[in-house]
Design a protein around this motif. Structure first.
Motif, PDB file in Angstrom:
ATOM      1  N   THR A 148      -2.783  -7.530 -18.175  1.00 50.50           N
ATOM      2  CA  THR A 148      -2.227  -8.616 -17.361  1.00 50.50           C
ATOM      3  C   THR A 148      -3.280  -9.221 -16.443  1.00 50.50           C
ATOM      4  OG1 THR A 148      -0.060  -7.567 -17.401  1.00 50.50           O
ATOM      5  CG2 THR A 148      -0.460  -9.178 -15.653  1.00 50.50           C
TER       6      THR A 148
ATOM      7  N   ILE B  33     -17.487 -13.027  -9.237  1.00 53.18           N
ATOM      8  CA  ILE B  33     -16.484 -13.330 -10.271  1.00 53.18           C
ATOM      9  C   ILE B  33     -16.993 -14.378 -11.258  1.00 53.18           C
ATOM     10  CG2 ILE B  33     -15.108 -15.130  -9.129  1.00 53.18           C
ATOM     11  CD1 ILE B  33     -12.708 -13.017 -10.008  1.00 53.18           C
TER      12      ILE B  33
ATOM     13  N   PHE C 253       5.917 -15.325 -12.752  1.00 53.95           N
ATOM     14  CA  PHE C 253       5.198 -14.111 -13.158  1.00 53.95           C
ATOM     15  C   PHE C 253       5.575 -12.955 -12.224  1.00 53.95           C
ATOM     16  CE2 PHE C 253       1.529 -11.586 -11.867  1.00 53.95           C
ATOM     17  CZ  PHE C 253       1.198 -10.936 -13.043  1.00 53.95           C
TER      18      PHE C 253
ATOM     19  N   HIS D 203      -6.787 -13.457 -14.479  1.00 51.15           N
ATOM     20  CA  HIS D 203      -8.077 -13.975 -13.983  1.00 51.15           C
ATOM     21  C   HIS D 203      -8.688 -14.987 -14.956  1.00 51.15           C
ATOM     22  CE1 HIS D 203      -8.096 -11.341 -10.553  1.00 51.15           C
ATOM     23  NE2 HIS D 203      -7.978 -10.268 -11.307  1.00 51.15           N
TER      24      HIS D 203
ATOM     25  N   ALA E 255      -0.672   1.442 -16.655  1.00 56.85           N
ATOM     26  CA  ALA E 255      -2.054   1.047 -16.358  1.00 56.85           C
ATOM     27  C   ALA E 255      -2.575   0.078 -17.425  1.00 56.85           C
ATOM     28  CB  ALA E 255      -2.952   2.282 -16.270  1.00 56.85           C
TER      29      ALA E 255
ATOM     30  N   VAL F  12      -3.948  -5.238  -4.196  1.00 55.86           N
ATOM     31  CA  VAL F  12      -3.293  -4.222  -5.053  1.00 55.86           C
ATOM     32  C   VAL F  12      -4.229  -3.018  -5.199  1.00 55.86           C
ATOM     33  CG1 VAL F  12      -2.362  -3.750  -7.362  1.00 55.86           C
ATOM     34  CG2 VAL F  12      -1.880  -5.946  -6.254  1.00 55.86           C
TER      35      VAL F  12
ATOM     36  N   TYR G  92       7.448  -9.858 -13.997  1.00 59.01           N
ATOM     37  CA  TYR G  92       6.518  -8.794 -14.397  1.00 59.01           C
ATOM     38  C   TYR G  92       7.322  -7.533 -14.733  1.00 59.01           C
ATOM     39  CZ  TYR G  92       2.311  -5.963 -14.586  1.00 59.01           C
ATOM     40  OH  TYR G  92       1.305  -5.143 -15.018  1.00 59.01           O
TER      41      TYR G  92
HETATM   42  P1  FAD Z   1      -7.375  -2.933 -12.964  1.00 60.81           P
HETATM   43  O1  FAD Z   1      -6.926  -3.032 -11.542  1.00 60.81           O
HETATM   44  O2  FAD Z   1      -6.330  -3.089 -14.032  1.00 60.81           O
HETATM   45  O3  FAD Z   1      -8.520  -3.990 -13.191  1.00 60.81           O
HETATM   46  C1  FAD Z   1      -9.060  -4.238 -14.486  1.00 60.81           C
HETATM   47  C2  FAD Z   1     -10.476  -4.724 -14.341  1.00 60.81           C
HETATM   48  O4  FAD Z   1     -10.473  -5.926 -13.596  1.00 60.81           O
HETATM   49  C3  FAD Z   1     -11.374  -3.804 -13.535  1.00 60.81           C
HETATM   50  O5  FAD Z   1     -11.931  -2.810 -14.350  1.00 60.81           O
HETATM   51  C4  FAD Z   1     -12.428  -4.748 -12.994  1.00 60.81           C
HETATM   52  O6  FAD Z   1     -13.401  -5.028 -13.975  1.00 60.81           O
HETATM   53  C5  FAD Z   1     -11.623  -6.019 -12.780  1.00 60.81           C
HETATM   54  N1  FAD Z   1     -11.181  -6.190 -11.399  1.00 60.81           N
HETATM   55  C6  FAD Z   1     -10.848  -5.235 -10.493  1.00 60.81           C
HETATM   56  N2  FAD Z   1     -10.490  -5.798  -9.338  1.00 60.81           N
HETATM   57  C7  FAD Z   1     -10.608  -7.130  -9.505  1.00 60.81           C
HETATM   58  C8  FAD Z   1     -10.387  -8.248  -8.648  1.00 60.81           C
HETATM   59  N3  FAD Z   1      -9.997  -8.090  -7.376  1.00 60.81           N
HETATM   60  N4  FAD Z   1     -10.608  -9.484  -9.149  1.00 60.81           N
HETATM   61  C9  FAD Z   1     -11.029  -9.652 -10.414  1.00 60.81           C
HETATM   62  N5  FAD Z   1     -11.257  -8.637 -11.277  1.00 60.81           N
HETATM   63  C10 FAD Z   1     -11.044  -7.392 -10.817  1.00 60.81           C
HETATM   64  N6  FAD Z   1       0.123  -0.142 -10.822  1.00 60.81           N
HETATM   65  C11 FAD Z   1       0.786   0.787 -10.096  1.00 60.81           C
HETATM   66  O7  FAD Z   1       0.650   1.971 -10.356  1.00 60.81           O
HETATM   67  N7  FAD Z   1       1.595   0.415  -9.045  1.00 60.81           N
HETATM   68  C12 FAD Z   1       1.781  -0.896  -8.713  1.00 60.81           C
HETATM   69  O8  FAD Z   1       2.522  -1.207  -7.783  1.00 60.81           O
HETATM   70  C13 FAD Z   1       1.109  -1.892  -9.478  1.00 60.81           C
HETATM   71  N8  FAD Z   1       1.284  -3.207  -9.216  1.00 60.81           N
HETATM   72  C14 FAD Z   1       0.721  -4.127 -10.029  1.00 60.81           C
HETATM   73  C15 FAD Z   1       0.979  -5.479  -9.816  1.00 60.81           C
HETATM   74  C16 FAD Z   1       0.476  -6.446 -10.662  1.00 60.81           C
HETATM   75  C17 FAD Z   1       0.808  -7.886 -10.435  1.00 60.81           C
HETATM   76  C18 FAD Z   1      -0.340  -6.056 -11.762  1.00 60.81           C
HETATM   77  C19 FAD Z   1      -0.879  -7.095 -12.702  1.00 60.81           C
HETATM   78  C20 FAD Z   1      -0.618  -4.722 -11.968  1.00 60.81           C
HETATM   79  C21 FAD Z   1      -0.097  -3.748 -11.127  1.00 60.81           C
HETATM   80  N9  FAD Z   1      -0.371  -2.386 -11.316  1.00 60.81           N
HETATM   81  C22 FAD Z   1       0.279  -1.451 -10.550  1.00 60.81           C
HETATM   82  C23 FAD Z   1      -1.372  -1.958 -12.296  1.00 60.81           C
HETATM   83  C24 FAD Z   1      -2.717  -1.751 -11.603  1.00 60.81           C
HETATM   84  O9  FAD Z   1      -3.068  -2.878 -10.789  1.00 60.81           O
HETATM   85  C25 FAD Z   1      -3.878  -1.549 -12.596  1.00 60.81           C
HETATM   86  O10 FAD Z   1      -3.882  -2.623 -13.527  1.00 60.81           O
HETATM   87  C26 FAD Z   1      -3.821  -0.256 -13.379  1.00 60.81           C
HETATM   88  O11 FAD Z   1      -3.651   0.830 -12.493  1.00 60.81           O
HETATM   89  C27 FAD Z   1      -5.128  -0.053 -14.184  1.00 60.81           C
HETATM   90  O12 FAD Z   1      -6.194  -0.016 -13.242  1.00 60.81           O
HETATM   91  P2  FAD Z   1      -7.727  -0.115 -13.601  1.00 60.81           P
HETATM   92  O13 FAD Z   1      -8.422   0.829 -12.679  1.00 60.81           O
HETATM   93  O14 FAD Z   1      -7.964   0.034 -15.050  1.00 60.81           O
HETATM   94  O15 FAD Z   1      -8.199  -1.576 -13.164  1.00 60.81           O
END
Ligand code: FAD
Length: 117
Positions: free
Chosen positions: A15, A100, A45, A20, A9, A86, A49
Protein backbone atom coordinates in the motif's frame (compact mmCIF):
# COMPACT_ATOMS: atom_id res chain seq x y z
CA UNK A 1 -9.99 -15.28 12.97
CA UNK A 2 -6.51 -14.72 14.41
CA UNK A 3 -4.55 -11.64 13.48
CA UNK A 4 -1.77 -12.36 10.98
CA UNK A 5 1.03 -9.83 11.41
CA UNK A 6 2.88 -11.05 8.30
CA UNK A 7 -0.10 -10.47 6.02
CA UNK A 8 -0.79 -7.10 7.65
CA UNK A 9 2.82 -5.98 7.12
CA UNK A 10 2.78 -7.18 3.50
CA UNK A 11 -0.41 -5.27 2.82
CA UNK A 12 1.19 -2.21 4.41
CA UNK A 13 4.32 -2.39 2.24
CA UNK A 14 2.30 -2.85 -0.95
CA UNK A 15 0.00 0.00 0.00
CA UNK A 16 2.74 2.46 0.90
CA UNK A 17 4.47 1.65 -2.40
CA UNK A 18 1.35 2.54 -4.35
CA UNK A 19 0.65 5.55 -2.13
CA UNK A 20 4.08 7.16 -2.54
CA UNK A 21 4.33 6.23 -6.24
CA UNK A 22 1.00 7.93 -6.84
CA UNK A 23 2.30 11.11 -5.16
CA UNK A 24 5.47 10.97 -7.27
CA UNK A 25 3.29 11.04 -10.42
CA UNK A 26 0.84 13.70 -9.24
CA UNK A 27 1.06 16.81 -11.47
CA UNK A 28 3.50 19.59 -10.55
CA UNK A 29 0.74 22.04 -11.39
CA UNK A 30 -2.52 20.22 -10.70
CA UNK A 31 -5.88 21.57 -11.81
CA UNK A 32 -8.45 22.17 -9.05
CA UNK A 33 -10.09 18.94 -10.23
CA UNK A 34 -6.78 17.01 -9.91
CA UNK A 35 -6.35 18.31 -6.36
CA UNK A 36 -9.94 17.45 -5.44
CA UNK A 37 -9.48 13.94 -6.89
CA UNK A 38 -6.37 13.30 -4.78
CA UNK A 39 -7.94 14.68 -1.63
CA UNK A 40 -11.06 12.56 -2.16
CA UNK A 41 -8.96 9.49 -2.93
CA UNK A 42 -6.98 9.89 0.31
CA UNK A 43 -10.15 10.36 2.40
CA UNK A 44 -11.82 7.29 0.88
CA UNK A 45 -8.56 5.32 1.18
CA UNK A 46 -8.47 6.12 4.92
CA UNK A 47 -12.06 4.97 5.24
CA UNK A 48 -11.76 1.77 3.20
CA UNK A 49 -8.25 0.54 4.12
CA UNK A 50 -8.82 -3.14 4.95
CA UNK A 51 -7.04 -3.17 8.33
CA UNK A 52 -9.66 -1.50 10.51
CA UNK A 53 -7.32 -0.47 13.33
CA UNK A 54 -4.87 1.00 10.83
CA UNK A 55 -7.70 2.86 9.10
CA UNK A 56 -8.93 4.37 12.37
CA UNK A 57 -5.47 5.58 13.30
CA UNK A 58 -4.90 6.93 9.81
CA UNK A 59 -8.20 8.84 9.85
CA UNK A 60 -7.05 10.58 13.03
CA UNK A 61 -3.76 11.47 11.34
CA UNK A 62 -5.67 12.98 8.40
CA UNK A 63 -7.75 15.08 10.76
CA UNK A 64 -4.57 16.36 12.40
CA UNK A 65 -2.54 16.73 9.19
CA UNK A 66 -4.87 17.42 6.24
CA UNK A 67 -3.69 16.11 2.85
CA UNK A 68 -1.57 18.61 0.90
CA UNK A 69 -2.68 18.51 -2.72
CA UNK A 70 -1.44 21.81 -4.19
CA UNK A 71 1.50 20.24 -6.08
CA UNK A 72 3.51 17.05 -6.55
CA UNK A 73 6.15 18.23 -4.08
CA UNK A 74 3.56 19.18 -1.47
CA UNK A 75 1.73 15.85 -1.84
CA UNK A 76 4.93 13.76 -1.75
CA UNK A 77 6.27 15.61 1.31
CA UNK A 78 2.93 15.27 3.09
CA UNK A 79 2.73 11.52 2.35
CA UNK A 80 6.29 11.03 3.59
CA UNK A 81 5.45 12.94 6.76
CA UNK A 82 2.31 10.95 7.57
CA UNK A 83 4.07 7.64 6.82
CA UNK A 84 6.73 8.76 9.32
CA UNK A 85 3.97 9.43 11.87
CA UNK A 86 2.88 5.80 11.40
CA UNK A 87 6.52 4.66 11.61
CA UNK A 88 6.92 6.53 14.88
CA UNK A 89 3.82 4.96 16.40
CA UNK A 90 5.00 1.48 15.33
CA UNK A 91 8.54 2.27 16.59
CA UNK A 92 10.08 1.92 13.14
CA UNK A 93 12.98 3.95 11.77
CA UNK A 94 12.03 7.26 10.20
CA UNK A 95 12.60 7.93 6.51
CA UNK A 96 14.52 11.06 5.50
CA UNK A 97 11.95 12.88 3.38
CA UNK A 98 14.68 14.95 1.70
CA UNK A 99 15.79 11.71 0.04
CA UNK A 100 12.43 10.91 -1.51
CA UNK A 101 13.44 12.39 -4.91
CA UNK A 102 13.39 9.51 -7.44
CA UNK A 103 12.89 6.77 -4.84
CA UNK A 104 9.39 6.01 -6.13
CA UNK A 105 9.53 5.33 -9.84
CA UNK A 106 6.42 3.93 -11.48
CA UNK A 107 8.46 2.49 -14.34
CA UNK A 108 6.07 4.05 -16.82
CA UNK A 109 8.75 6.13 -18.51
CA UNK A 110 8.12 9.53 -20.03
CA UNK A 111 4.57 9.85 -21.22
CA UNK A 112 2.97 12.48 -23.41
CA UNK A 113 1.44 14.95 -20.96
CA UNK A 114 -1.45 15.52 -23.37
CA UNK A 115 -2.42 11.87 -23.10
CA UNK A 116 -3.12 12.18 -19.37
CA UNK A 117 -1.37 10.60 -16.39
P1 FAD B 1 6.82 0.14 5.63
O1 FAD B 1 6.42 1.12 6.68
O2 FAD B 1 5.73 -0.70 5.02
O3 FAD B 1 7.57 0.93 4.49
C1 FAD B 1 7.96 0.29 3.27
C2 FAD B 1 9.16 1.00 2.71
O4 FAD B 1 8.82 2.35 2.45
C3 FAD B 1 10.33 1.10 3.67
O5 FAD B 1 11.13 -0.05 3.61
C4 FAD B 1 11.07 2.33 3.18
O6 FAD B 1 11.87 2.02 2.06
C5 FAD B 1 9.93 3.20 2.69
N1 FAD B 1 9.51 4.20 3.67
C6 FAD B 1 9.52 4.12 5.03
N2 FAD B 1 9.06 5.24 5.57
C7 FAD B 1 8.76 6.07 4.54
C8 FAD B 1 8.25 7.39 4.47
N3 FAD B 1 7.98 8.10 5.57
N4 FAD B 1 8.06 7.94 3.24
C9 FAD B 1 8.35 7.24 2.13
N5 FAD B 1 8.84 5.98 2.13
C10 FAD B 1 9.04 5.41 3.33
N6 FAD B 1 0.62 -1.69 10.81
C11 FAD B 1 0.31 -1.95 12.10
O7 FAD B 1 0.79 -2.92 12.66
N7 FAD B 1 -0.53 -1.11 12.80
C12 FAD B 1 -1.09 -0.01 12.22
O8 FAD B 1 -1.85 0.71 12.86
C13 FAD B 1 -0.79 0.26 10.85
N8 FAD B 1 -1.35 1.32 10.22
C14 FAD B 1 -1.13 1.49 8.89
C15 FAD B 1 -1.77 2.52 8.22
C16 FAD B 1 -1.63 2.69 6.86
C17 FAD B 1 -2.37 3.78 6.15
C18 FAD B 1 -0.78 1.80 6.13
C19 FAD B 1 -0.62 1.96 4.65
C20 FAD B 1 -0.12 0.79 6.80
C21 FAD B 1 -0.28 0.61 8.16
N9 FAD B 1 0.39 -0.40 8.86
C22 FAD B 1 0.09 -0.63 10.18
C23 FAD B 1 1.43 -1.19 8.20
C24 FAD B 1 2.80 -0.60 8.50
O9 FAD B 1 2.83 0.81 8.26
C25 FAD B 1 3.93 -1.21 7.65
O10 FAD B 1 3.56 -1.13 6.28
C26 FAD B 1 4.23 -2.66 7.95
O11 FAD B 1 4.44 -2.82 9.34
C27 FAD B 1 5.50 -3.12 7.20
O12 FAD B 1 6.57 -2.28 7.63
P2 FAD B 1 7.98 -2.17 6.94
O13 FAD B 1 8.97 -2.05 8.05
O14 FAD B 1 8.19 -3.25 5.95
O15 FAD B 1 8.01 -0.77 6.18
Amino acid sequence: KLENATAKAELGRATWKLFHTMMARFPDNPSPDDSLALKTYIQLFARLYPCGDCARHFQKLLAQYPPQVSSRNAAAAWACFVHNQVNERLKKPLFNCNDIGDFYDCGCGEEDSKKGP
